[in-house]
Design a protein around this motif. Sequence first.
Motif, mmCIF file in Angstrom:
data_model
loop_
_atom_site.group_PDB
_atom_site.id
_atom_site.type_symbol
_atom_site.label_atom_id
_atom_site.label_comp_id
_atom_site.label_asym_id
_atom_site.label_seq_id
_atom_site.Cartn_x
_atom_site.Cartn_y
_atom_site.Cartn_z
ATOM 1 N N UNK A 128 -13.582 -0.976 -11.634
ATOM 2 C CA UNK A 128 -14.589 -0.891 -12.685
ATOM 3 C C UNK A 128 -15.255 0.478 -12.656
ATOM 4 N N UNK A 129 -15.871 0.837 -13.764
ATOM 5 C CA UNK A 129 -16.539 2.136 -13.847
ATOM 6 C C UNK A 129 -17.637 2.257 -12.795
ATOM 7 N N UNK A 130 -18.383 1.163 -12.592
ATOM 8 C CA UNK A 130 -19.447 1.187 -11.587
ATOM 9 C C UNK A 130 -18.903 1.406 -10.184
ATOM 10 N N UNK A 131 -17.785 0.735 -9.865
ATOM 11 C CA UNK A 131 -17.175 0.905 -8.544
ATOM 12 C C UNK A 131 -16.637 2.325 -8.377
ATOM 13 N N UNK A 155 -15.722 3.698 0.952
ATOM 14 C CA UNK A 155 -15.245 3.045 -0.279
ATOM 15 C C UNK A 155 -15.941 1.694 -0.408
ATOM 16 N N UNK A 156 -17.079 1.654 -1.076
ATOM 17 C CA UNK A 156 -17.856 0.410 -1.170
ATOM 18 C C UNK A 156 -17.086 -0.769 -1.734
ATOM 19 N N UNK A 157 -16.199 -0.521 -2.722
ATOM 20 C CA UNK A 157 -15.529 -1.664 -3.340
ATOM 21 C C UNK A 157 -14.543 -2.318 -2.365
ATOM 22 N N UNK A 212 -7.129 6.214 -10.104
ATOM 23 C CA UNK A 212 -7.974 5.094 -10.534
ATOM 24 C C UNK A 212 -9.446 5.477 -10.466
ATOM 25 N N UNK A 213 -9.831 6.207 -9.409
ATOM 26 C CA UNK A 213 -11.230 6.624 -9.277
ATOM 27 C C UNK A 213 -11.634 7.598 -10.375
ATOM 28 N N UNK A 214 -10.673 8.354 -10.871
ATOM 29 C CA UNK A 214 -10.958 9.322 -11.940
ATOM 30 C C UNK A 214 -10.678 8.744 -13.318
#
Length: 478
Positions: A424-427, A239-241, A410-412
Motif C-alpha cells: 500500500x502507499x502508506x506502507x 521494513x515496518x510492513x 514496489x516501494x517506488x
Amino acid sequence: MTSTMSTRRRPGGVLLSLLFLHHSLPSDSFTIPSSQSLLTALPPTRRRRHAILQMAKTKSKNSKKKKSSSSSSSSAGLKGFGSSSSSSTFSASPSSGTIDRSQSAMAFYDYLTRNGASSNLKRVGLGRFPLRLDETDDGHDDVPSLRGVIALRDIPKGEPLIEIPYEMALDLGRESSDPTLPAIALLQKYCSWRCDALTEKETAKGLNEYFAVLPKYSSEDCLGSTDFFSEDALDAMQCPWIREETVRRRESVRARYERDVAPMTEISSNLYRWNRDDDGGRDAIATESHLRWATWLVTSRVLAVRGPSDAASSNRLLIPLIDMCNHDRDSPHVLTGRAAPGAMLKVLAGRDVAAGEPVDIAYGGGVEGNDRFIQDYGFLDSGGSLERKKRMGGEVAGFVPEAYRIVAKKLLGKGGSRVWTKISEGDRERALEALGGTSLEEDEALISASAEKNLKNDERMALEFRIGMKRALKELMD
C-alpha cells in the motif's frame, strides 16, 4: 492434470496460473506460487544459494561415507556412479555436486522404490552442492554445502526429471488461505512419528523415511524465516510492513494453538505428544512454537495441486523429492500433475540438464522478491543462475540481485503486473522512511565489522536485507 504447487519452501497453497509466465506451460501444469494469501488477516502482501543464506546452510562434513546398504533397489537406482566408497563428485561445472549416500538418504531411496517411484533413481538423487559466490571460492575446504536434488545422467529438454505417484504425497486437505489448518494435521502426524506411534498404513506408506529428511524443529533452515526472528532483528530490517505481517502470522498461530491444540492435549496427551517419557514422568507436549514450525513447513514446502479434472478445488500436498528441489529464479523446469488417484506429479525438464547439475525450481513463480523469501522460505535470493553467470563473468558491474530490485520497484510504485504482492502507499512511505534511518555506507561498515560486534544470525540477515534494499533503491533512483 492441472495443478499448482505452492512451494517449498513456501508454498502457501494458492492456485496461480501465472507462475511460469516466461515458459510455455502444458495445460496441466502446477506451479510454485507465493504465500501471498496464506493468512486471511494479511494484507496483499532452501539462503539457498548465497552466503547471505548462511542461516539455512550447513558446512560440509568430512565424515567417512557409510557403505551403501545391501538393498538391491537403492543400489540399482544409483548404479553407474560406483560404490559408496568411490568418489561421487561431478566436475563438469562449478555447480556440480556430490551424491548424498548418508544413512537417511539411502533409506529415502528405498522408500521411493517401495512406493513405485524407483524410476526417479535412474535420473536423479539427493546431492550436496557447494555454496560458492564466485570463482575465488574454489579450492577452499570450508565452503558450506546445500542439500538438494542432483541429476545422475544427462536429461534432454522435455523429459521428466521427477515423477511421483499422487499416492506418495502427504495430502493435508483442501487449499485455503490459512496455513495453520494443515499445520495442525502435519504436527499431529509428525508427533506420532517422533513417538513411534504412526499407524500401520502410515508406516507402510513410508512416513518414517520421509519425516526423517524434513527440516528439524529449531534447525537453521526454519530460523532464517522472520517467523523466528527476535524483536531486535525484526527492527533491524527497517521494513515496518514485514514486521507487522510477521507479528500477525505469529498471532494467527497462537490463536490456532489455543483454540484447537491446547484443548486436545488436556483430553489426551497422545495426539500432540512431542517426546515420550519412558521414566514415568509427564510426556512433553507440542507447544505453540512447534505449531509455528509446522506452519513454516507448510508455507515453505506444501504445493497446492488441482484435483481431478471435474473438480474445481485444489489440495495441499507435501510431495517427496519434489519438495527437496532448491530455488533458482531462472529455472525453466515445469511442474505438472493433479491431486487424483493414479496421477503422476512431475517436474519436466525445461532445458537440457547435464549429469551432476542441481535440479532446481523457481519459488514464488520466479516473480517474487526478497520481502517474501525472507518471510516465507528463510533465505535471501542472491540471484538466479543466469544472473550469477553474468556476475561471475564480470558482465554486471555493481550487481544487484533481481529479488531486491523487485521489492525496490514496489516501494517506488513501479512493481508492474508481474509482481503479485503489492504494498500500500502508506506502507511504501513508512518503509522508505525507515530505510533512511541509516545510510548504505553505515550499514556496509556495520556488516564488515559484524564478526567483532558478535551479530546474531538473524540480526546479520536483517542487515543484509536492508543493504540489498538500499543498493536496489539507489540503482533505480540514480
